[in-house]
Structures are given as structure tokens and as C-alpha cells.
Scaffold this motif. Structure first.
Motif, PDB file in Angstrom:
ATOM      1  N   PRO A 103       0.807  -1.228   0.000  1.00  0.00           N
ATOM      2  CA  PRO A 103       0.000   0.000   0.000  1.00  0.00           C
ATOM      3  C   PRO A 103       0.834   1.269   0.000  1.00  0.00           C
ATOM      4  O   PRO A 103       0.349   2.322  -0.393  1.00  0.00           O
ATOM      5  CB  PRO A 103      -0.850  -0.108   1.264  1.00  0.00           C
ATOM      6  N   HIS A 147      -3.001   5.334  -6.016  1.00  0.00           N
ATOM      7  CA  HIS A 147      -4.232   5.976  -5.575  1.00  0.00           C
ATOM      8  C   HIS A 147      -4.696   5.317  -4.276  1.00  0.00           C
ATOM      9  O   HIS A 147      -4.240   4.241  -3.922  1.00  0.00           O
ATOM     10  CB  HIS A 147      -5.330   5.871  -6.640  1.00  0.00           C
ATOM     11  N   ARG A 148      -5.576   6.012  -3.593  1.00  0.00           N
ATOM     12  CA  ARG A 148      -6.136   5.461  -2.366  1.00  0.00           C
ATOM     13  C   ARG A 148      -7.652   5.511  -2.458  1.00  0.00           C
ATOM     14  O   ARG A 148      -8.235   6.578  -2.605  1.00  0.00           O
ATOM     15  CB  ARG A 148      -5.632   6.200  -1.132  1.00  0.00           C
ATOM     16  N   SER A 189     -11.496   5.270  -1.043  1.00  0.00           N
ATOM     17  CA  SER A 189     -12.155   5.580   0.223  1.00  0.00           C
ATOM     18  C   SER A 189     -13.628   5.215   0.133  1.00  0.00           C
ATOM     19  O   SER A 189     -14.183   5.085  -0.959  1.00  0.00           O
ATOM     20  CB  SER A 189     -12.003   7.065   0.580  1.00  0.00           C
ATOM     21  N   GLN A 231     -10.454   6.565   4.191  1.00  0.00           N
ATOM     22  CA  GLN A 231      -9.597   5.670   3.416  1.00  0.00           C
ATOM     23  C   GLN A 231      -9.822   4.199   3.780  1.00  0.00           C
ATOM     24  O   GLN A 231     -10.105   3.868   4.928  1.00  0.00           O
ATOM     25  CB  GLN A 231      -8.146   6.052   3.681  1.00  0.00           C
ATOM     26  N   LYS A 242      -2.171  11.236  -2.248  1.00  0.00           N
ATOM     27  CA  LYS A 242      -2.256  10.452  -3.477  1.00  0.00           C
ATOM     28  C   LYS A 242      -3.600  10.691  -4.151  1.00  0.00           C
ATOM     29  O   LYS A 242      -4.543  11.196  -3.541  1.00  0.00           O
ATOM     30  CB  LYS A 242      -2.098   8.969  -3.152  1.00  0.00           C
ATOM     31  N   CYS A 273      -7.164   9.972  -5.232  1.00  0.00           N
ATOM     32  CA  CYS A 273      -8.168   9.281  -4.431  1.00  0.00           C
ATOM     33  C   CYS A 273      -9.417   9.019  -5.256  1.00  0.00           C
ATOM     34  O   CYS A 273      -9.817   9.865  -6.054  1.00  0.00           O
ATOM     35  CB  CYS A 273      -8.529  10.129  -3.213  1.00  0.00           C
TER      36      CYS A 273
END
Length: 176
Positions: A4, A9-10, A12, A47, A90, A92
Motif C-alpha cells: 500500500p 491511488h487510495r 475511500s 480511506q 495520493k 483518491c
């Protein structure tokens, strides 16, 4: 599973809660860590953990941030935001889910201050009204007063898709 720390990208999971009997009002939280506290209200959520689906993250954040156990309904919007070099944030992809309507009087329990922290993560929960009307009582809190413009746009798009039964694809709150 990928590391991770190297993700580009993250994802959520966020939830839209509407106030029962007041369809123009949505629930929002104010984080204490925001750069602009006056305009920092946002949807409940956050997240994902590594390998966690966004829907599960939405339910986890809803419980942790409000004490509420509500059914997480359908996906209403996907909102992509860009990376920010200056903050290290990052790219998202916000998955916004419908959590339905909440009756007045249901207690909202914000999380306590974590060990070693000076402030709790969240300062408050508040109902925000989507648009201004002459019939609104004095002191009404409006979405545009308390959110960044893109946050307000993705909240409005989510409410619109909840009414229409569509899925909104957004970039920083704007369809496209």
C-alpha cells in the motif's frame, strides 16, 4: 496484494446520510486536522485499509466516527481527486454510498481523543442544508458555507443521484 505504500491511488468509502423529514439536509463531520477548519465539513468516511472494499470501509468509518450502525446502501457516486504534491496526498477515488435517512433524536457519538493526541479527530457533526430558501429559519447552516467547493459539488451530485437512481461519475465533484 500490492504494497500500500506504493499505491498510486487510495480508495475511500464515504456515506451520505440525509435527515428524515428534511430532504434538503445532509450529515457532515468537521475534522480537527483540516487546513481550513471553517470550510472543512465533509461526508462521513475515509480511506480503506489494505485489501478492504470501499463499502466495508464506509461502514467501519460510519461506526467509528458517529457510533451509528446503518445499512450501507447502493453506490451513488465515484469522485476522483488528483494527487497533491505539496501535501503528499495520493490520487483518491471516493466511493459514496447511500446510508438513508436518520431520524431526529438519534445520538451521534464522535470518537474520543486518541491516546497521545491533543484533540479528537472530529470536532463536530452537523446537518447542512443544500440550498437557500426564504423560508429557512435564522441560523440555518448551508452546504456552501462549510465545505470546500468540490466537496459541496460531490455531496449535491450524490443527493441528485439518490433521487434519480443513477450513478454519478465525478472529478473533484464535477461530472465528467
Amino acid at each position: 496484494m500490492s504494497d500500500p505504500t506504493h499505491m498510486t491511488h487510495r480508495p475511500s468509502g464515504l456515506v451520505l446520510i440525509r435527515r428524515a423529514g428534511h430532504p434538503r439536509q445532509v450529515g457532515a463531520v468537521q475534522p480537527n486536522y483540516a487546513d481550513d477548519p471553517e470550510h472543512s465539513r465533509q461526508l462521513i468516511g475515509g480511506q480503506t485499509e489494505p485489501g478492504e472494499p470501499p463499502r466495508v470501509a464506509a461502514a467501519r468509518h460510519l461506526l467509528r466516527e458517529t457510533g451509528l450502525r446503518l445499512p450501507i446502501g447502493r453506490l451513488m457516486a465515484l469522485d476522483n481527486t488528483d494527487a497533491r504534491k505539496e501535501t503528499g496526498r495520493k490520487t483518491c477515488q471516493n466511493h459514496i454510498y447511500d446510508a438513508g435517512f436518520l431520524e431526529d433524536g438519534v445520538p451521534i457519538e464522535l470518537p474520543p481523543t486518541a491516546p497521545g493526541k491533543k484533540l479528537p479527530e472530529l470536532a463536530r457533526f452537523r446537518w447542512l442544508t443544500l440550498d437557500r430558501r426564504h423560508s429557512d429559519p435564522p441560523g440555518t447552516a448551508y452546504l456552501d458555507q462549510y465545505t470546500q467547493s468540490w466537496q459541496g459539488q460531490h455531496i449535491r451530485a450524490s443527493v441528485d443521484t439518490a433521487r434519480a437512481g443513477d450513478l454519478a461519475e465525478l472529478h473533484r465533484g464535477v461530472p465528467g
